[in-house]
Design a protein around this motif. Structure first.
Motif, PDB file in Angstrom:
ATOM      1  N   TYR A 182       0.709  -1.395   0.109  1.00  0.00           N
ATOM      2  CA  TYR A 182       0.241  -0.224   0.188  1.00  0.00           C
ATOM      3  C   TYR A 182       1.041   1.083  -0.059  1.00  0.00           C
ATOM      4  O   TYR A 182       1.633   1.423   1.130  1.00  0.00           O
ATOM      5  N   GLU A 183       0.507   2.006  -1.108  1.00  0.00           N
ATOM      6  CA  GLU A 183       1.350   3.476  -0.983  1.00  0.00           C
ATOM      7  C   GLU A 183       1.068   4.528  -0.572  1.00  0.00           C
ATOM      8  O   GLU A 183      -0.449   4.473  -0.300  1.00  0.00           O
ATOM      9  N   GLN A 184       1.787   4.691   0.642  1.00  0.00           N
ATOM     10  CA  GLN A 184       1.120   6.348   1.833  1.00  0.00           C
ATOM     11  C   GLN A 184      -0.124   5.519   2.490  1.00  0.00           C
ATOM     12  O   GLN A 184      -0.848   7.320   2.203  1.00  0.00           O
ATOM     13  N   ILE A 185      -0.186   4.499   2.712  1.00  0.00           N
ATOM     14  CA  ILE A 185      -1.732   4.372   3.420  1.00  0.00           C
ATOM     15  C   ILE A 185      -2.440   6.003   4.424  1.00  0.00           C
ATOM     16  O   ILE A 185      -3.381   6.692   4.029  1.00  0.00           O
ATOM     17  N   GLU A 186      -0.623   6.281   5.366  1.00  0.00           N
ATOM     18  CA  GLU A 186      -1.330   6.963   6.077  1.00  0.00           C
ATOM     19  C   GLU A 186      -1.137   8.176   5.253  1.00  0.00           C
ATOM     20  O   GLU A 186      -3.049   9.342   6.193  1.00  0.00           O
ATOM     21  N   LYS A 187      -0.856   8.853   4.797  1.00  0.00           N
ATOM     22  CA  LYS A 187      -0.714  10.509   3.675  1.00  0.00           C
ATOM     23  C   LYS A 187      -2.415   9.965   3.199  1.00  0.00           C
ATOM     24  O   LYS A 187      -3.055  11.098   2.796  1.00  0.00           O
ATOM     25  N   LYS A 188      -2.994   9.157   2.193  1.00  0.00           N
ATOM     26  CA  LYS A 188      -4.141   9.666   1.734  1.00  0.00           C
ATOM     27  C   LYS A 188      -4.895   9.219   2.586  1.00  0.00           C
ATOM     28  O   LYS A 188      -5.990   9.168   2.398  1.00  0.00           O
TER      29      LYS A 188
END
Ligand code: UD1
Length: 419
Positions: free
Chosen positions: A401-407
Motif C-alpha cells: 500500500y503506497e502512502q496509506i497514512e498520507k492518503k
C-alpha cells in the motif's frame, strides 16, 4: 519496529488517487529479463515489493532505475544477466519466482530460491514447474533452490493448467514468448494484471493471441522492441478505500481507476447499500446509514477477489444482519479474524467459511498484522472503531500500500506512524 496508531470514527471525505497495481508491476518487471532494449514503465507504485523486485533485477545484472518522484522505472539490460535469484530476496516476496520462466527461456538455465511457505497458506509452485517441464526444462529442487535447465531453450507446448493460477499463468506466458514455436496455454487466469502483462508483452512485439476467455496461444520470437508502458491501477487498493468510505459513513471520490474492471466489487457493495456513482475514470462513494448483509464467495477474476476478503469482512461486522464468506482461493486466509474478535467482532469460522454477525461496535485495541491484506483490514477496523487502535508489524502493509497514512489522513482520518 514501526506501528500505526489510529483514532477511529472519523468520517472520511475528499479524494483519493489510486496508485498503479503492485501485482501488475511485478510480472512486468520480471518480463523485462527477456529484452535488451530500453523499457520505460510508468505509474509504478512505490511499495516494498516493487523495490524488492528492482533489487532482484539489479542483483542479476540488469540496469534498473527507479524514479520514486516520477513513479517510473527505466530498464536497460546491457549485458548477459546472471541466472541466480537468491533466497535473501525471494523469501520476502513470492512473486520473485516469476523470474524463473524468463531466465530459463532466455538463458537456458536458472537457479531460483523456493519462495517457501506463507501465512495465508502453503502456496505451492507445482503448476509453474510442471508447465516448464512440459516445455522441455529439467528441474531439480535442492537445498531450497529450484535448479532448472533447458540447454536448447524452451519448446512451445500445450499447457493445460489443472487449476487457475495467476502467477503460473504469468510465468508461463512470459517464458512462452521466448520459446521455440507455439505454446497453447489453457485454463489461464484472466485477472486484469494478467491482461496488463499481455498488453506489455505485445508492445515488446510478442505474438499473443487471446483465443477464448481462458485460452492463450503464443508464438515465440527472439527480437523484441523497446517500449513505454503505463501500469494499470491497483483494483485492490481501490476496493479497500471504497470500504473505508462505507465504514466511516463518509464520502470519497476515488480516482485514476476504470470502474468497469471492478464492477463485481461495486455491484456487491451496492447490495450492501453502499452508494457508488460510476464515472469514466473515477467513482464517488457515499455510504448508507445502515449496511446490508451479504454472502461472498472468493473466486478467480471476474469473481470477488480473495485479496479483498479481509476488508469486506470488516464492513460485514458493521452490517445489520448475518453475512457469510467462503474463501475458495487460499486455505488459511482468516488470520485477521482473531484480531477482529479482540476488537469486539462476532465471527465464527468453520474450515473455509466464516459467519459474521453484524451490528457489533468495534473497539480500539493493540493488534498484530499478519499478512498484507489482513494488515489493511485492521487499518479499516481501526477507522471504524471507538477510540485508539495500534497496529504492530506494519511492514506487511508497506509491501503493497503506497502512502496509506498520507492518503487516509488527507481525507480526515486520524492515523499516524509511530517509529
Ligand atoms: C496472486 C497475487 C495475490 C492473490 C492471488 C490470487 C501477485 C503478486 N499475487 O498470487 O495477491 O491473492 O494471485 O488472486 O499477483 N497454486 C497451486 N500451485 C501453484 C500455484 C498456485 O496449487 O503452482 C494454488 C495456490 O495455492 C492458491 C491458488 O492456486 O490456492 C491460486 O494461487 P495463485 O493464483 O497462483 O496466486 P499467486 O499468483 O501466488
Amino acid at each position: 519496529m514501526e506501528k500505526l496508531e489510529i483514532i477511529g470514527r472519523k468520517k472520511l471525505s475528499g479524494t483519493i488517487s489510486i496508485s498503479g497495481s503492485k501485482n501488475a508491476t511485478l510480472p512486468i518487471l520480471a518480463a523485462t529479463i527477456l529484452t535488451n532494449k530500453k523499457i520505460l514503465i510508468k505509474n509504478i507504485p512505490i511499495v516494498r515489493d516493487v523495490e524488492t523486485m528492482v533489487a532482484l533485477l539489479n542483483t542479476i545484472g540488469s540496469t534498473v532505475k527507479l524514479n520514486k518522484k516520477k513513479k517510473t522505472i527505466e530498464i536497460l539490460n546491457k549485458k548477459k544477466l546472471k541466472t541466480l535469484a537468491p533466497y535473501s530476496l525471494v523469501k520476502t516476496m513470492r512473486a520473485g519466482v516469476l523470474v524463473l520462466g524468463p531466465l530459463l527461456a532466455k538463458y537456458g538455465s536458472a537457479k531460483v530460491s523456493l519462495p517457501g511457505g506463507c501465512s495465508i497458506g502453503s502456496r505451492p509452485i507445482d503448476l509453474h514447474l510442471n508447465a516448464l517441464k512440459k516445455m522441455g526444462a529439467k528441474i531439480n529442487v535442492k537445498n531450497g533452490y529450484i535448479i532448472a535447465s533447458a540447454k536448447n531453450g524452451l519448446k512451445g507446448s500445450l499447457i493445460k493448467f489443472p487449476k487457475i493460477s495467476v502467477g503460473a499463468t504469468q510465468n508461463i506466458l512470459i517464458a512462452s514468448c521466448f520459446s521455440k514455436g507455439k505454446t497453447k496455454i489453457r485454463n489461464c487466469a484472466s485477472e486484469p494484471e494478467v491482461q496488463d502483462l499481455i498488453y506489455f508483452l505485445r508492445k515488446l512485439g510478442c505474438k499473443i493471441y487471446q483465443i477464448g476467455k481462458r485460452s492463450l496461444d503464443v508464438e515465440g520470437i527472439v527480437n523484441l522492441k523497446p517500449c513505454v508502458h503505463k501500469v494499470i491501477f491497483d483494483r485492490i487498493e481501490a476496493g479497500t478505500y471504497i470500504i473505508a468510505a462505507a465504514l466511516t459513513n463518509g464520502r470519497l471520490k476515488i480516482k485514476n481507476i476504470d470502474p468497469k474492471i471492478i464492477s463485481t466489487e461495486i455491484n456487491l457493495l451496492n447490495k450492501m447499500k453502499v452508494k457508488i456513482i460510476r464515472k469514466k475514470n473515477y467513482i464517488i462513494v457515499t455510504s448508507a446509514k445502515k449496511i446490508g448483509a451479504i454472502k461472498v464467495d472468493t473466486r478467480p477474476y471476474p469473481g470477488f477477489p480473495t485479496d479483498l476478503q479481509a476488508q469486506i469482512m470488516v464492513l460485514m461486522t458493521q452490517s445489520e444482519d448475518i453475512s457469510t464468506i467462503r474463501e475458495n482461493i487460499f486455505e488459511n486466509r482468516f488470520m485477521h479474524v482473531s484480531e477482529l474478535r479482540r476488537m469486539g467482532a462476532n465471527i465464527e469460522v468453520v474450515g473455509n467459511r466464516a459467519k459474521i454477525y453484524g451490528g457489533r461496535q468495534l473497539n480500539g485495541a493493540e493488534l498484530m498484522a499478519t499478512d498484507l491484506r489482513a494488515s489493511v483490514s485492521l487499518v479499516l477496523a481501526g477507522l471504524a472503531a471507538k477510540e485508539k487502535t495500534v497496529i504492530n508489524r506494519i511492514y506487511h502493509l508497506d509491501r503493497g500500500y503506497e502512502q496509506i497514512e498520507k492518503k487516509l489522513s488527507a481525507c480526515g482520518a486520524s492515523i499516524r506512524r509511530l517509529k
